[in-house]
Design a protein around this motif. Structure first.
Motif, PDB file in Angstrom:
ATOM      1  N   ALA A  47       0.609  -1.730  -0.151  1.00  0.00           N
ATOM      2  CA  ALA A  47       0.281  -0.074  -0.131  1.00  0.00           C
ATOM      3  C   ALA A  47       0.577   1.503  -0.327  1.00  0.00           C
ATOM      4  CB  ALA A  47      -0.617   0.055   1.350  1.00  0.00           C
ATOM      5  N   ALA A  48       0.500   2.288  -0.637  1.00  0.00           N
ATOM      6  CA  ALA A  48       0.902   3.516  -0.631  1.00  0.00           C
ATOM      7  C   ALA A  48      -0.009   3.742   0.454  1.00  0.00           C
ATOM      8  CB  ALA A  48       0.726   4.696  -1.832  1.00  0.00           C
ATOM      9  N   GLN A 101       0.968  -2.679  -9.611  1.00  0.00           N
ATOM     10  CA  GLN A 101       0.581  -3.872  -8.475  1.00  0.00           C
ATOM     11  C   GLN A 101      -1.053  -2.421  -8.486  1.00  0.00           C
ATOM     12  OE1 GLN A 101       3.350  -4.243  -5.012  1.00  0.00           O
ATOM     13  NE2 GLN A 101       2.667  -2.215  -4.551  1.00  0.00           N
ATOM     14  N   ASN A 102      -1.392  -3.330  -7.563  1.00  0.00           N
ATOM     15  CA  ASN A 102      -2.804  -2.462  -7.518  1.00  0.00           C
ATOM     16  C   ASN A 102      -2.704  -1.570  -6.951  1.00  0.00           C
ATOM     17  OD1 ASN A 102      -3.828  -5.323  -8.639  1.00  0.00           O
ATOM     18  ND2 ASN A 102      -3.892  -6.536  -6.526  1.00  0.00           N
ATOM     19  N   LEU A 103      -4.089  -0.729  -7.295  1.00  0.00           N
ATOM     20  CA  LEU A 103      -4.000   0.471  -6.524  1.00  0.00           C
ATOM     21  C   LEU A 103      -4.762   0.605  -5.173  1.00  0.00           C
ATOM     22  CD1 LEU A 103      -5.237   2.554  -9.783  1.00  0.00           C
ATOM     23  CD2 LEU A 103      -3.650   1.847  -9.480  1.00  0.00           C
ATOM     24  N   LEU A 104      -3.702   0.493  -4.332  1.00  0.00           N
ATOM     25  CA  LEU A 104      -3.939   0.451  -3.073  1.00  0.00           C
ATOM     26  C   LEU A 104      -3.454   1.541  -1.976  1.00  0.00           C
ATOM     27  CD1 LEU A 104      -5.160  -1.649  -0.652  1.00  0.00           C
ATOM     28  CD2 LEU A 104      -3.486  -2.532  -1.021  1.00  0.00           C
ATOM     29  N   PHE A 105      -4.108   2.095  -0.979  1.00  0.00           N
ATOM     30  CA  PHE A 105      -3.852   2.717  -0.084  1.00  0.00           C
ATOM     31  C   PHE A 105      -4.081   2.458   1.339  1.00  0.00           C
ATOM     32  CE2 PHE A 105      -4.774   5.362  -4.147  1.00  0.00           C
ATOM     33  CZ  PHE A 105      -3.594   6.277  -4.298  1.00  0.00           C
ATOM     34  N   MET A 106      -3.370   2.764   1.926  1.00  0.00           N
ATOM     35  CA  MET A 106      -3.173   2.584   3.631  1.00  0.00           C
ATOM     36  C   MET A 106      -3.589   4.144   3.923  1.00  0.00           C
ATOM     37  SD  MET A 106      -1.211   1.150   6.877  1.00  0.00           S
ATOM     38  CE  MET A 106      -1.032  -0.512   6.108  1.00  0.00           C
ATOM     39  N   ILE A 107      -5.333   3.970   5.038  1.00  0.00           N
ATOM     40  CA  ILE A 107      -5.179   5.585   5.469  1.00  0.00           C
ATOM     41  C   ILE A 107      -5.257   5.149   7.029  1.00  0.00           C
ATOM     42  CG2 ILE A 107      -7.268   6.709   5.472  1.00  0.00           C
ATOM     43  CD1 ILE A 107      -6.472   6.631   2.697  1.00  0.00           C
ATOM     44  N   GLU A 121     -14.080   9.428  -3.041  1.00  0.00           N
ATOM     45  CA  GLU A 121     -14.040  10.573  -4.160  1.00  0.00           C
ATOM     46  C   GLU A 121     -13.897   9.709  -5.194  1.00  0.00           C
ATOM     47  OE1 GLU A 121     -13.866  14.630  -3.047  1.00  0.00           O
ATOM     48  OE2 GLU A 121     -15.105  15.091  -1.759  1.00  0.00           O
ATOM     49  N   GLN A 122     -12.976   9.335  -5.328  1.00  0.00           N
ATOM     50  CA  GLN A 122     -12.433   8.579  -7.140  1.00  0.00           C
ATOM     51  C   GLN A 122     -12.740   6.812  -7.214  1.00  0.00           C
ATOM     52  OE1 GLN A 122      -8.769   9.926  -8.089  1.00  0.00           O
ATOM     53  NE2 GLN A 122      -8.799  11.573  -6.768  1.00  0.00           N
ATOM     54  N   GLY A 123     -13.487   7.099  -6.070  1.00  0.00           N
ATOM     55  CA  GLY A 123     -14.349   5.407  -6.512  1.00  0.00           C
ATOM     56  C   GLY A 123     -13.592   4.219  -5.803  1.00  0.00           C
ATOM     57  N   TYR A 124     -12.551   4.782  -4.779  1.00  0.00           N
ATOM     58  CA  TYR A 124     -11.649   3.372  -3.936  1.00  0.00           C
ATOM     59  C   TYR A 124     -12.908   3.662  -2.846  1.00  0.00           C
ATOM     60  CZ  TYR A 124      -7.057   4.396  -6.203  1.00  0.00           C
ATOM     61  OH  TYR A 124      -6.881   4.420  -7.319  1.00  0.00           O
ATOM     62  N   ALA A 125     -12.704   2.072  -2.676  1.00  0.00           N
ATOM     63  CA  ALA A 125     -13.950   1.776  -1.781  1.00  0.00           C
ATOM     64  C   ALA A 125     -12.549   0.919  -0.666  1.00  0.00           C
ATOM     65  CB  ALA A 125     -14.611   0.173  -2.444  1.00  0.00           C
ATOM     66  N   HIS A 142      -7.070   1.692   8.027  1.00  0.00           N
ATOM     67  CA  HIS A 142      -8.053   0.203   6.635  1.00  0.00           C
ATOM     68  C   HIS A 142      -7.020   0.850   5.483  1.00  0.00           C
ATOM     69  CE1 HIS A 142      -9.943   4.446   6.856  1.00  0.00           C
ATOM     70  NE2 HIS A 142     -10.545   4.186   5.417  1.00  0.00           N
ATOM     71  N   TYR A 143      -7.588   0.755   4.954  1.00  0.00           N
ATOM     72  CA  TYR A 143      -6.979   0.361   2.757  1.00  0.00           C
ATOM     73  C   TYR A 143      -8.798   0.964   2.563  1.00  0.00           C
ATOM     74  CZ  TYR A 143      -3.229  -2.863   4.969  1.00  0.00           C
ATOM     75  OH  TYR A 143      -2.653  -3.685   5.063  1.00  0.00           O
ATOM     76  N   ARG A 144      -8.215   2.017   1.081  1.00  0.00           N
ATOM     77  CA  ARG A 144      -9.061   2.006   0.067  1.00  0.00           C
ATOM     78  C   ARG A 144      -8.311   1.282  -0.693  1.00  0.00           C
ATOM     79  NH1 ARG A 144     -13.746   4.974   1.081  1.00  0.00           N
ATOM     80  NH2 ARG A 144     -13.761   6.086   2.887  1.00  0.00           N
ATOM     81  N   GLN A 145      -9.389   0.368  -1.583  1.00  0.00           N
ATOM     82  CA  GLN A 145      -8.587  -0.327  -3.227  1.00  0.00           C
ATOM     83  C   GLN A 145      -9.927   0.045  -4.494  1.00  0.00           C
ATOM     84  OE1 GLN A 145      -8.805  -4.732  -2.695  1.00  0.00           O
ATOM     85  NE2 GLN A 145      -6.501  -4.528  -3.938  1.00  0.00           N
TER      86      GLN A 145
END
Length: 239
Positions: free
Chosen positions: A41-42, A65-71, A84-88, A233-236
């Motif tokens: 995750a980024a 790599q999958n588009l994945l962010f750690m929040i 807002e950009q469609g990340y769940a 949590h993650y946003r993917q």
């Protein structure tokens, strides 16, 4: 004093390390090489603007790599921008910590739990049954101060876990108990063995993380006295 959530985020990074991580603009990017979300995750290094997200996306696409962010806590603005950009939201996680001496207060019964590195073949088998394969074993191998935890119960293999120490904290990962050995105390004894090992390495706290939906594991950690310190949590987004 219980470690701060910021400290636990860093301990997670160091005890479950990515194959490579680097700074790019306001981001830390990670190459996980199949080792799971935490090493892929980024994460943000400070305030993020909407236009910064494309930079992280390009970097992740660049290594396929999958588009994945750690929040993490305090990153509500980033969380909203990604929504807002469609990340769940994926896999909300609770981080727990406990003074380590609270798990070294009673002796472990003989032939119940052991610390061992390299992992035994049976440990690899137990992890594989839980979906922890070679890519995650490679993550374990990259940690600096580490061990595996193996448990036996009723004269049969019971479970396996991984522990590593950073900054005086023993973090436990990859706790797996075979289905027929669950609800018999196997995980408790593995956590206690990790505490004894961590204490021998100079750790003053033991920590663990757990996804919110794993009610049995969360109940166990709270019963052992662990205090929830914080969350992430993650946003993917699928492409």
């Amino acid at each position: 004093m219980i470690p701060s959530i910021t400290q636990l985020y860093e301990v997670c990074d160091q005890t479950w390390p990515a194959a490579m991580s680097w700074q790019e603009g306001p981001w830390t990017l990670r190459d996980g090489q199949g080792g799971g979300k935490r090493v892929s995750a980024a994460t943000a290094n400070g305030p993020i603007r909407k236009e910064d997200i494309a930079q992280a996306e390009a970097a992740m696409r660049g290594i396929r790599q999958n588009l994945l962010f750690m929040i993490r806590e305090g990153e509500e603005t980033l969380d909203k921008l990604l929504e807002e950009q469609g990340y769940a939201i994926v896999d909300p996680v609770i981080l727990y910590a406990l003074p380590i001496e609270q798990l070294t207060d009673i002796p472990i019964p003989r032939v119940t739990a052991f610390d061992v590195w390299e992992p035994l073949a049976i440990m690899r088998e137990i992890w594989a049954e839980g979906g922890i394969g070679s890519e995650r074993l490679a993550v374990m191998a990259r940690a600096k101060v580490k061990t595996g935890i193996f448990s036996r119960w009723n004269e049969k293999p019971g479970g396996a876990a991984f522990a590593a120490v950073h900054d005086g904290i023993c973090m436990v990962h990859a706790v797996e108990v075979r289905p027929y050995q669950r609800r018999m105390g196997v995980a408790q004894w593995m956590m206690r063995r990790a505490a004894f090992w961590g204490q021998a390495q100079g750790a003053h706290h033991i920590a663990v993380l757990c996804v919110e939906h794993n009610k049995a594991a969360n109940t166990l950690y709270r019963a052992l006295g662990f205090t929830p310190v914080g969350r992430y949590h993650y946003r993917q987004r699928s492409e």
